[in-house]
Design an enzyme around this catalytic site. Structure first.
Site, mmCIF file in Angstrom:
data_model
loop_
_atom_site.group_PDB
_atom_site.id
_atom_site.type_symbol
_atom_site.label_atom_id
_atom_site.label_comp_id
_atom_site.label_asym_id
_atom_site.label_seq_id
_atom_site.Cartn_x
_atom_site.Cartn_y
_atom_site.Cartn_z
ATOM 1 N N ASP A 59 29.885 26.214 -21.884
ATOM 2 C CA ASP A 59 29.953 27.677 -21.736
ATOM 3 C C ASP A 59 30.701 28.044 -20.448
ATOM 4 O O ASP A 59 30.983 29.225 -20.197
ATOM 5 C CB ASP A 59 28.567 28.331 -21.814
ATOM 6 C CG ASP A 59 27.629 27.877 -20.727
ATOM 7 O OD1 ASP A 59 27.973 26.943 -19.968
ATOM 8 O OD2 ASP A 59 26.525 28.457 -20.630
ATOM 9 N N SER A 60 31.091 27.037 -19.669
ATOM 10 C CA SER A 60 32.012 27.283 -18.548
ATOM 11 C C SER A 60 33.325 27.868 -19.073
ATOM 12 O O SER A 60 34.120 28.393 -18.291
ATOM 13 C CB SER A 60 32.290 25.985 -17.778
ATOM 14 O OG SER A 60 32.687 24.956 -18.660
ATOM 15 N N ASP A 115 28.025 23.912 -26.279
ATOM 16 C CA ASP A 115 26.954 24.547 -25.503
ATOM 17 C C ASP A 115 26.334 25.722 -26.244
ATOM 18 O O ASP A 115 27.044 26.526 -26.856
ATOM 19 C CB ASP A 115 27.549 25.113 -24.195
ATOM 20 C CG ASP A 115 27.051 24.391 -22.973
ATOM 21 O OD1 ASP A 115 26.021 23.696 -23.048
ATOM 22 O OD2 ASP A 115 27.714 24.524 -21.919
ATOM 23 N N LYS A 135 24.266 21.464 -26.742
ATOM 24 C CA LYS A 135 23.640 21.275 -25.427
ATOM 25 C C LYS A 135 22.916 22.546 -25.049
ATOM 26 O O LYS A 135 23.415 23.651 -25.346
ATOM 27 C CB LYS A 135 24.686 20.945 -24.357
ATOM 28 C CG LYS A 135 24.083 20.872 -22.946
ATOM 29 C CD LYS A 135 25.001 20.233 -21.930
ATOM 30 C CE LYS A 135 26.035 21.153 -21.330
ATOM 31 N NZ LYS A 135 25.484 22.354 -20.675
ATOM 32 N N GLU A 152 20.349 24.317 -21.760
ATOM 33 C CA GLU A 152 19.869 24.170 -20.387
ATOM 34 C C GLU A 152 18.345 24.301 -20.324
ATOM 35 O O GLU A 152 17.766 25.119 -21.054
ATOM 36 C CB GLU A 152 20.517 25.233 -19.490
ATOM 37 C CG GLU A 152 22.025 25.066 -19.359
ATOM 38 C CD GLU A 152 22.659 26.069 -18.409
ATOM 39 O OE1 GLU A 152 21.919 26.821 -17.724
ATOM 40 O OE2 GLU A 152 23.901 26.111 -18.351
ATOM 41 N N GLU A 162 23.089 18.200 -13.200
ATOM 42 C CA GLU A 162 24.128 18.942 -12.455
ATOM 43 C C GLU A 162 23.656 19.280 -11.051
ATOM 44 O O GLU A 162 22.499 19.681 -10.839
ATOM 45 C CB GLU A 162 24.506 20.242 -13.207
ATOM 46 C CG GLU A 162 25.569 21.035 -12.438
ATOM 47 C CD GLU A 162 26.261 22.119 -13.249
ATOM 48 O OE1 GLU A 162 25.990 22.258 -14.460
ATOM 49 O OE2 GLU A 162 27.093 22.842 -12.637
#
Ligand code: KIV
Length: 274
Positions: A49-50, A88, A118, A120, A187
């Site tokens: 999602d970056s 993501d 993925k 978080e 991270e």
């Protein structure tokens, strides 16, 4: 006669088998041309999602939508044949409940053809990780500095700087591993903590700003290629594409203004049109 070309992508069990064997090579990727270039050299491509910050100029990842992730996931799948592609889950698409997470993750899998998602979060997301994996959706975890909680952290801050912070982060790693995640991104994490977690859990840890002690590494591709004018401090630059692009565009602009295209005409030839 048609020729069928068999292609086989890296699988989830193959990524797990890297643990204690060989490092997992990962990069982010958001579009088809770069997916083609990366494909044979990495084990896993993450449509992170970056993408919101890198390709859409957003300040954080919080504005990224599920539709954006699907669009970029489709592009990366079209451009690749070999690497495992993970997409993501963006902010707001999975936190509410395991059921909402499943519906949205299933959409990502069905509409992109990617192999995994993925998300978080550690202990608080373990139930969701379990729910998805039990229903056939492979999940990569992501703990430590989780950018979707940037407002809670108050910035992009390294996690686990003091030993007092370690037990909660270690518990996060164990929770996602035991819930069935096939790997976990660590991270922005202090090196001794990343090393400790890597020894404690049975799935590969994938580091970003978390030292070489992890089982694999991931970087945002544009950061390591020199396209980001302000890359994070820990990123080694493997190319200077930003400078190369600027020089190329400058040369092109000079040619256009002078109406010269040395060796090429930059127009369709009359023969081709006729
Ligand atoms: O969105 C992303 O690119 C990521 C990586 C930094 C791991 O989550």
């Amino acid at each position: 006669m048609s020729v069928v070309v068999e292609t086989k992508r890296v699988t989830v069990p193959e990524i797990i088998a890297h643990k204690n064997a060989k490092p997992v090579v990962c990069l982010t990727c958001y579009h088809a041309h770069t997916a083609r270039l990366l494909d044979q050299h990495v084990d896993l491509m993450l449509v992170g999602d970056s993408v919101g910050m890198v390709m859409h100029g957003m300040e954080t990842t919080l504005g990224v939508t599920l539709d954006m992730m699907i669009l970029h996931g489709q592009a990366v799948m079209r451009g690749s044949k070999h690497a495992l592609v993970t997409v993501d889950m963006p902010f707001g698409s999975y936190e509410e409940s395991p059921q909402v997470a499943f519906r949205n993750a299933a959409r990502v899998i069905q509409e992109t053809g990617c192999q995994a998602v993925k998300l978080e979060g550690g202990s608080r997301m373990a139930e969701t990780v379990h729910y998805l994996t039990e229903r056939g959706i492979p999940v990569m975890g992501h703990i430590g500095l989780t950018p979707q909680r940037i407002q809670i952290f108050g910035g992009f801050k390294t996690q686990g700087r003091t030993e007092a912070e370690w037990p909660a982060i270690e518990a996060d790693a164990k929770a996602v591993a035991e819930a069935g995640a096939f790997s976990v991104v660590l991270e922005g994490m202090a090196e001794p903590l990343a090393a400790k977690i890597t020894h404690q859990i049975a799935i590969p840890t994938i580091g970003i700003g978390a030292s070489a002690q992890c089982d694999g590494q991931i970087l945002v591709m544009e950061d390591m290629l020199g396209l980001n004018p302000n890359p994070p401090k820990f990123v080694r630059q493997y190319a200077s594409l930003g400078a190369d692009i600027e020089a190329a565009v400058k040369a092109y602009a000079t040619d256009v203004r002078a109406r010269t295209f040395p060796g090429k005409e930059n127009v369709y030839s009359m023969k081709r049109i006729a």
